[in-house]
Design an enzyme around this catalytic site. Structure first.
Site, PDB file in Angstrom:
ATOM      1  N   ASP A 173     -78.629  25.659  -2.368  1.00 48.12           N
ATOM      2  CA  ASP A 173     -78.839  24.041  -1.506  1.00 48.12           C
ATOM      3  C   ASP A 173     -77.425  23.593  -0.572  1.00 48.12           C
ATOM      4  O   ASP A 173     -78.226  22.244  -0.126  1.00 48.12           O
ATOM      5  CB  ASP A 173     -79.469  23.134  -2.291  1.00 48.12           C
ATOM      6  CG  ASP A 173     -80.703  23.785  -2.108  1.00 48.12           C
ATOM      7  OD1 ASP A 173     -81.349  25.308  -1.180  1.00 48.12           O
ATOM      8  OD2 ASP A 173     -81.887  23.436  -2.917  1.00 48.12           O
ATOM      9  N   ARG A 228     -89.883  33.886   0.066  1.00 50.99           N
ATOM     10  CA  ARG A 228     -90.830  32.711  -0.874  1.00 50.99           C
ATOM     11  C   ARG A 228     -92.096  32.603  -0.980  1.00 50.99           C
ATOM     12  O   ARG A 228     -92.732  32.066  -1.712  1.00 50.99           O
ATOM     13  CB  ARG A 228     -90.274  31.226   0.215  1.00 50.99           C
ATOM     14  CG  ARG A 228     -89.159  30.627   0.592  1.00 50.99           C
ATOM     15  CD  ARG A 228     -88.601  29.280   0.466  1.00 50.99           C
ATOM     16  NE  ARG A 228     -88.269  28.589  -0.730  1.00 50.99           N
ATOM     17  CZ  ARG A 228     -87.943  27.461  -0.591  1.00 50.99           C
ATOM     18  NH1 ARG A 228     -87.732  27.091   0.506  1.00 50.99           N
ATOM     19  NH2 ARG A 228     -87.254  26.987  -1.803  1.00 50.99           N
ATOM     20  N   LYS A 286     -84.801  14.824  -6.286  1.00 43.65           N
ATOM     21  CA  LYS A 286     -86.794  15.388  -5.205  1.00 43.65           C
ATOM     22  C   LYS A 286     -86.657  16.087  -6.304  1.00 43.65           C
ATOM     23  O   LYS A 286     -87.939  16.635  -6.519  1.00 43.65           O
ATOM     24  CB  LYS A 286     -86.219  15.524  -3.697  1.00 43.65           C
ATOM     25  CG  LYS A 286     -87.558  16.064  -3.138  1.00 43.65           C
ATOM     26  CD  LYS A 286     -87.282  16.695  -2.187  1.00 43.65           C
ATOM     27  CE  LYS A 286     -86.338  18.085  -1.690  1.00 43.65           C
ATOM     28  NZ  LYS A 286     -87.053  19.378  -1.696  1.00 43.65           N
ATOM     29  N   ASN A 287     -85.673  17.165  -6.535  1.00 41.13           N
ATOM     30  CA  ASN A 287     -86.748  18.342  -7.179  1.00 41.13           C
ATOM     31  C   ASN A 287     -86.423  18.719  -8.395  1.00 41.13           C
ATOM     32  O   ASN A 287     -87.162  19.331  -8.571  1.00 41.13           O
ATOM     33  CB  ASN A 287     -85.439  19.186  -6.830  1.00 41.13           C
ATOM     34  CG  ASN A 287     -85.311  20.177  -5.670  1.00 41.13           C
ATOM     35  OD1 ASN A 287     -86.437  19.785  -4.649  1.00 41.13           O
ATOM     36  ND2 ASN A 287     -84.479  20.992  -5.394  1.00 41.13           N
ATOM     37  N   CYS A 299     -91.854  30.384   5.418  1.00 42.75           N
ATOM     38  CA  CYS A 299     -90.792  29.079   5.061  1.00 42.75           C
ATOM     39  C   CYS A 299     -89.778  29.525   5.986  1.00 42.75           C
ATOM     40  O   CYS A 299     -89.260  30.482   5.891  1.00 42.75           O
ATOM     41  CB  CYS A 299     -90.647  29.246   3.549  1.00 42.75           C
ATOM     42  SG  CYS A 299     -88.812  27.831   3.187  1.00 42.75           S
ATOM     43  N   ARG A 324     -87.289  14.061   4.858  1.00 43.09           N
ATOM     44  CA  ARG A 324     -87.974  15.742   3.451  1.00 43.09           C
ATOM     45  C   ARG A 324     -87.327  15.104   1.793  1.00 43.09           C
ATOM     46  O   ARG A 324     -87.497  15.221   1.124  1.00 43.09           O
ATOM     47  CB  ARG A 324     -87.810  16.739   3.654  1.00 43.09           C
ATOM     48  CG  ARG A 324     -89.304  17.152   4.635  1.00 43.09           C
ATOM     49  CD  ARG A 324     -89.232  18.887   4.302  1.00 43.09           C
ATOM     50  NE  ARG A 324     -88.630  19.392   3.389  1.00 43.09           N
ATOM     51  CZ  ARG A 324     -88.404  20.342   2.793  1.00 43.09           C
ATOM     52  NH1 ARG A 324     -88.457  21.732   3.586  1.00 43.09           N
ATOM     53  NH2 ARG A 324     -89.011  21.260   1.525  1.00 43.09           N
ATOM     54  N   ILE A 350     -79.174  33.838  -2.528  1.00 38.47           N
ATOM     55  CA  ILE A 350     -80.323  33.629  -3.050  1.00 38.47           C
ATOM     56  C   ILE A 350     -81.395  34.034  -2.329  1.00 38.47           C
ATOM     57  O   ILE A 350     -82.981  34.244  -2.578  1.00 38.47           O
ATOM     58  CB  ILE A 350     -80.537  32.023  -3.335  1.00 38.47           C
ATOM     59  CG1 ILE A 350     -79.108  31.812  -4.614  1.00 38.47           C
ATOM     60  CG2 ILE A 350     -82.045  31.843  -4.046  1.00 38.47           C
ATOM     61  CD1 ILE A 350     -79.550  32.581  -5.942  1.00 38.47           C
TER      62      ILE A 350
END
Ligand code: UD1
Length: 432
Positions: A307, A123, A22-23, A118, A399, A329
């Protein structure tokens, strides 16, 4: 609202396949803005963020259609009648800021709604803005929109104050059509940046150093179309590796890229899971004994990915001893903790550090998904919990995970969805 019903206890056994990243797909789709030719992208995952990006591009005048397979997407940005990223679309996906750089580079003008707050922290996109200004863009902010204008971008020496993945991608897309050379330092080295650079190179861009912290771009006057296959999703692959280990299963994760999974594989091995790289795109995970605690500290690639932090924490609840999980992060990325605790996990949070004492006997509960990776963590916990868990708000999963319930069912998980399975078709007629 859709829910998952998961009955824990089954070891996952068999082969599970990974979809496209996806990214990577998100910036690669945005890159189509840079040319009036067609860009054909293969291995695009069928997930909601991709549908959102399609709607975003379509709202600007792009034509998007499916190619010869359901995972091939053809994008033509010949006409960009309205270079505006509208709030109604941007609010659901922060990565929409990825259209800023390419829009300014191609049309000299962009209006992009500021991404809202978010769930996993503030972010900001200040580094995108600062760097585009250095390349000559005049940027103003009004009514929740950011407007950028320039006659033509020029090359610049950009040093990112902080490593940013989409920031690196956004500026890379701006630099490929800028006049002269752009030197980008302190860049993200994530495989998704390299994926985008490979597509841009196939489109005629001149880029050196993608995948390292210094990227050099010589601007060209025009880019042409290309056909490009994006890489497998390393976070989906990592999630499956944890699923195999946490359930004490024997899982072959196929269609992945083992090279991109170094930090996750290394950590699983430290916990005592047996991980074998069977080939460049196939990894086997087995866990036939009690796992041991191991600490993680999230870092930029090639470090342990943020992630994967939530999914790893689910695993840590099952490992013997104390695992310290440090999130470096994003602030506020521990929203899965309280739900894991409701299932019986023993976790204490102090600022950006979570301490997990295991092994805990997890018992099924009704829990709430709060963001994409937190949802994955709860699915993993439910797979080993005693009884039937009900996960609410699973639209977060849609998502970024393609038909995960079907993939998990295929290797023995007892997971059912209450509600409609997400398919792009169910989104097709949504007005832009
Ligand atoms: C991308 C990924 C996301 C992943 C993250 C970190 C996509 C679509 N999303 O998000 O899944 O969790 O990388 O690996 O690829 N920052 C600033 N100013 C900026 C930009 C970022 O301060 O202008 C900060 C952020 O608040 C954060 C850090 O930099 O603390 C890293 O963020 P960044 O790498 O930009 O994350 P994303 O690209 O949004």
């Amino acid at each position: 609202m859709d829910k998952y019903v998961i009955r824990g206890g089954n070891p996952l056994v068999g082969t599970i396949r990974v979809s496209g990243a996806k990214n990577s797909a998100l910036p690669c789709m945005a890159a189509a803005i840079l040319t009036d030719d067609e860009v054909i992208l293969e291995s695009i995952p069928q997930v909601r963020d991709i549908e959102t990006e399609k709607r975003l591009l379509a709202s600007m005048g792009a034509e998007i259609r499916l190619g010869d397979t359901p995972h091939t997407t053809i994008i033509s940005c010949r006409t960009l009648s309205d270079p505006v990223a509208k709030y109604e679309i941007v609010k659901t996906m922060r990565a929409s800021s990825l259209v800023l750089g390419p829009l300014v580079a191609r049309t000299g003008m962009a209006r992009v709604a500021m991404p809202g707050g978010c769930a996993i922290g503030g972010r900001p996109i200040d580094l995108h803005i600062k760097s585009l200004e250095k390349m000559g863009a005049a940027i103003t902010q009004e009514h929740g929109y950011l407007e950028a204008r320039v006659d033509h971008l020029h090359g610049a020496h950009l040093v990112f104050d902080k490593i940013t993945v989409t920031g690196t991608e956004d500026l890379l897309m701006a630099a490929v059509l800028a006049d002269g050379e752009t030197l980008m330092e302190n860049c993200a080295r994530e495989p998704e940046v390299t994926d985008l650079a490979s597509l841009l190179t196939a489109m005629g861009a001149r880029i050196e150093g993608a995948g390292t912290s210094t990227i050099r771009v010589k601007g060209v006057s025009r880019l042409h179309g290309a056909r490009y296959r994006i890489n497998p999703d390393r976070i989906e692959a990592g999630t499956f590796l944890v699923a195999g280990a946490i359930t004490g299963g024997d899982l072959i994760v196929a269609d992945c890229k083992a090279d991109h999974l170094g930090a996750v594989i290394g950590k699983l091995q430290e916990t005592g899971a047996r991980v074998d790289i069977l080939g460049p795109d196939t990894v086997r995970v087995r866990a036939d004994r009690r796992l041991r605690a191991a600490n993680i500290s999230t870092e930029e690639y090639p470090g342990f990915p943020t992630d994967m932090q939530a999914q790893y924490m689910a695993l840590a609840t099952q490992a013997e001893g104390v695992s310290v999980v440090k999130e470096n992060i994003f602030e506020n990325r521990f929203m899965h903790v309280q739900e894991l605790v409701r299932m019986g996990a023993n976790i204490k949070v102090d600022g950006s550090t979570a301490t997990v004492l295991g092994p805990a006997r997890l018992s099924a509960a009704a829990v709430m998904c709060s963001d994409l990776r937190a949802s994955a963590s709860l699915v993993l916990a439910a797979l080993v919990a005693d009884g039937e868990s009900i996960l609410d708000r699973v639209y977060h999963m849609d998502r970024g995970y393609e038909r995960i319930e079907e993939k998990l069912q295929g290797v023995g998980a007892q997971i059912q969805r209450l509600g409609n399975i997400f398919t792009p078709k169910s989104e097709e007629n949504v007005a832009v």
